[in-house]
Design an enzyme around this catalytic site. Structure first.
Site, PDB file in Angstrom:
ATOM      1  CG  LEU A  10      -7.086  -7.695   8.272  1.00  0.00           C
ATOM      2  CD1 LEU A  10      -7.771  -8.997   8.673  1.00  0.00           C
ATOM      3  CD2 LEU A  10      -5.571  -7.879   8.236  1.00  0.00           C
ATOM      4  CB  SER A  11      -7.843  -3.670   2.650  1.00  0.00           C
ATOM      5  OG  SER A  11      -7.648  -2.422   3.267  1.00  0.00           O
TER       6      SER A  11
ATOM      7  CD  GLU B 167     -13.085  -5.015  -2.211  1.00  0.00           C
ATOM      8  OE1 GLU B 167     -14.020  -5.842  -2.182  1.00  0.00           O
ATOM      9  OE2 GLU B 167     -11.892  -5.337  -2.081  1.00  0.00           O
TER      10      GLU B 167
ATOM     11  NE  ARG C  72      -3.085  -1.456   4.368  1.00  0.00           N
ATOM     12  CZ  ARG C  72      -4.341  -1.438   3.961  1.00  0.00           C
ATOM     13  NH1 ARG C  72      -5.204  -2.301   4.435  1.00  0.00           N
ATOM     14  NH2 ARG C  72      -4.755  -0.565   3.057  1.00  0.00           N
TER      15      ARG C  72
ATOM     16  CG  LEU D  47       9.752 -17.120  -2.700  1.00  0.00           C
ATOM     17  CD1 LEU D  47       9.355 -17.191  -1.234  1.00  0.00           C
ATOM     18  CD2 LEU D  47      10.336 -15.741  -3.031  1.00  0.00           C
TER      19      LEU D  47
ATOM     20  CG  ASP E 143      -2.070   0.937   1.138  1.00  0.00           C
ATOM     21  OD1 ASP E 143      -2.362   1.395   0.020  1.00  0.00           O
ATOM     22  OD2 ASP E 143      -2.694   1.224   2.171  1.00  0.00           O
ATOM     23  N   GLY E 144       0.331   2.318  -0.625  1.00  0.00           N
ATOM     24  CA  GLY E 144       0.982   3.623  -0.561  1.00  0.00           C
ATOM     25  C   GLY E 144       1.638   4.084  -1.841  1.00  0.00           C
TER      26      GLY E 144
ATOM     27  CG  HIS F  32       0.209   2.174  -9.339  1.00  0.00           C
ATOM     28  ND1 HIS F  32      -0.121   1.728  -8.072  1.00  0.00           N
ATOM     29  CD2 HIS F  32      -0.816   2.982  -9.726  1.00  0.00           C
ATOM     30  CE1 HIS F  32      -1.286   2.242  -7.710  1.00  0.00           C
ATOM     31  NE2 HIS F  32      -1.723   3.004  -8.697  1.00  0.00           N
TER      32      HIS F  32
END
Length: 254
Positions: free
Chosen positions: A209-210, A81, A202, A145, A34-35, A51
Site C-alpha cells: 500500500l506504500s 516519502e 496498483r 466525476l 507506479d512504474g 513521469h
C-alpha cells in the site's frame, strides 16, 4: 455477458470493452500510479520521460473512469516519502500538476469533472499549489466525476494529525472519549466527505500500500498488475473493474 467480456480482456492484446456492458461499477476507485521510472529505464530514457508519459495515462484513465460512471477517482500523485528522491526528479514532479492542468483544465471543465486535492500543502512549492487551487476553484461547481489528487500525501501523517485533533477536542471538553467512533475518525481524515474506495489498483507489480489511505482501504478490493503506469490503458482499467465485479464483498459477514 461478464464471462464473455472477461475472456476477451484476458487475451494477450487487451481491447476496451463496451462501457454499456458494465454493471455494479465501483463508486470510488483509487490508484497507486507506479512504474514510471522503470518504464523509462526499459526504453533507455531518463526517469523524467516516464513521469511525463505517466501524465498521459492520467488523462486516459480519467476519461475511462468517467465513461463507466465511476464517481470518484483518487490518484496517488506524490507521497510524503517521495521527497527522498533526487532533487532534480522532485523538482520535475512538482511541475507536473501545473503542466497537466494547463493542458487539460479546459477539457476537464467541459466534461463536468471536479478537481480536488488531498495532502499536506505546507511543503509544496507555490506554483504547484497555485495551479491546483485554480483548478479546484474553476471546477468547484461541476457535478460529474471527482478527480482527487493525493499530492504530498501520507496516510500515517494523516492519521496522526487526526488523532491529535481528536485528543485536543477531548482535552478542551468538546468531545467525550466514549463518543469517539469510526465516523469521528473519518471526519478528521483528508478524505472527509468522500466515500471509502471500493477498489484499489496498483500498477508495476508491487504488492503493497506504500502509506496510501490505510484507514480508508480497510475493506477495499485490491487489484495488482505488472503493467507500468505509462502503459496502463482503458482496457487494463476495464480488466480491473471486471475482476472487481467477480468478487463478493461481505464486510466480515456471510
Amino acid at each position: 455477458m461478464i464471462e464473455r467480456l472477461w475472456a476477451k480482456l484476458s487475451k494477450s492484446s487487451l481491447q476496451p470493452a463496451d462501457p454499456g456492458a458494465f454493471e455494479n461499477v465501483p463508486e470510488h476507485v483509487a490508484i497507486i500510479m507506479d512504474g514510471n521510472g522503470r518504464w523509462a529505464k526499459d526504453r533507455g530514457l531518463p526517469r523524467m520521460a516516464g513521469h511525463h508519459s505517466g501524465m498521459k495515462a492520467v488523462k486516459r484513465i480519467t476519461i475511462a473512469a468517467d465513461r463507466l460512471g465511476v464517481k470518484y477517482l483518487t490518484l496517488y500523485a506524490f507521497s510524503t516519502e517521495n521527497w527522498k528522491r533526487p532533487k532534480a526528479e522532485v523538482d520535475f514532479l512538482m511541475k507536473l500538476p501545473q503542466q497537466f492542468l494547463e493542458i487539460e483544465l479546459d477539457e476537464l471543465i467541459a466534461n463536468n469533472v471536479q478537481v480536488r486535492m488531498m495532502g499536506h500543502k505546507e511543503d509544496l512549492p507555490p506554483f504547484t499549489i497555485s495551479a491546483v487551487e485554480e483548478a479546484i476553484v474553476k471546477t468547484a461547481n461541476n457535478t460529474g466525476l471527482v478527480l482527487n489528487f493525493a499530492l504530498n500525501y501520507g496516510s500515517r501523517k494523516e492519521m496522526l494529525e487526526a488523532v491529535k485533533d481528536i485528543a485536543a477536542d477531548v482535552q478542551q471538553g468538546r468531545l467525550a472519549i466514549e463518543d469517539i467512533d469510526d465516523k469521528v475518525m473519518a471526519d478528521r481524515l483528508l478524505t472527509s466527505g468522500l466515500p471509502d474506495p471500493d477498489l484499489l489498483i496498483r500498477t508495476s507489480g508491487e504488492l503493497r500500500l506504500s502509506n496510501f489511505m490505510m484507514w480508508q482501504l480497510a475493506y477495499s478490493e485490491l487489484w495488482f498488475t505488472d503493467v507500468y503506469w505509462p502503459e496502463f490503458t482503458e482496457a487494463h482499467f476495464h480488466e480491473a473493474i471486471l475482476e472487481y465485479q467477480r468478487r463478493a464483498r461481505r464486510y466480515g459477514g456471510l
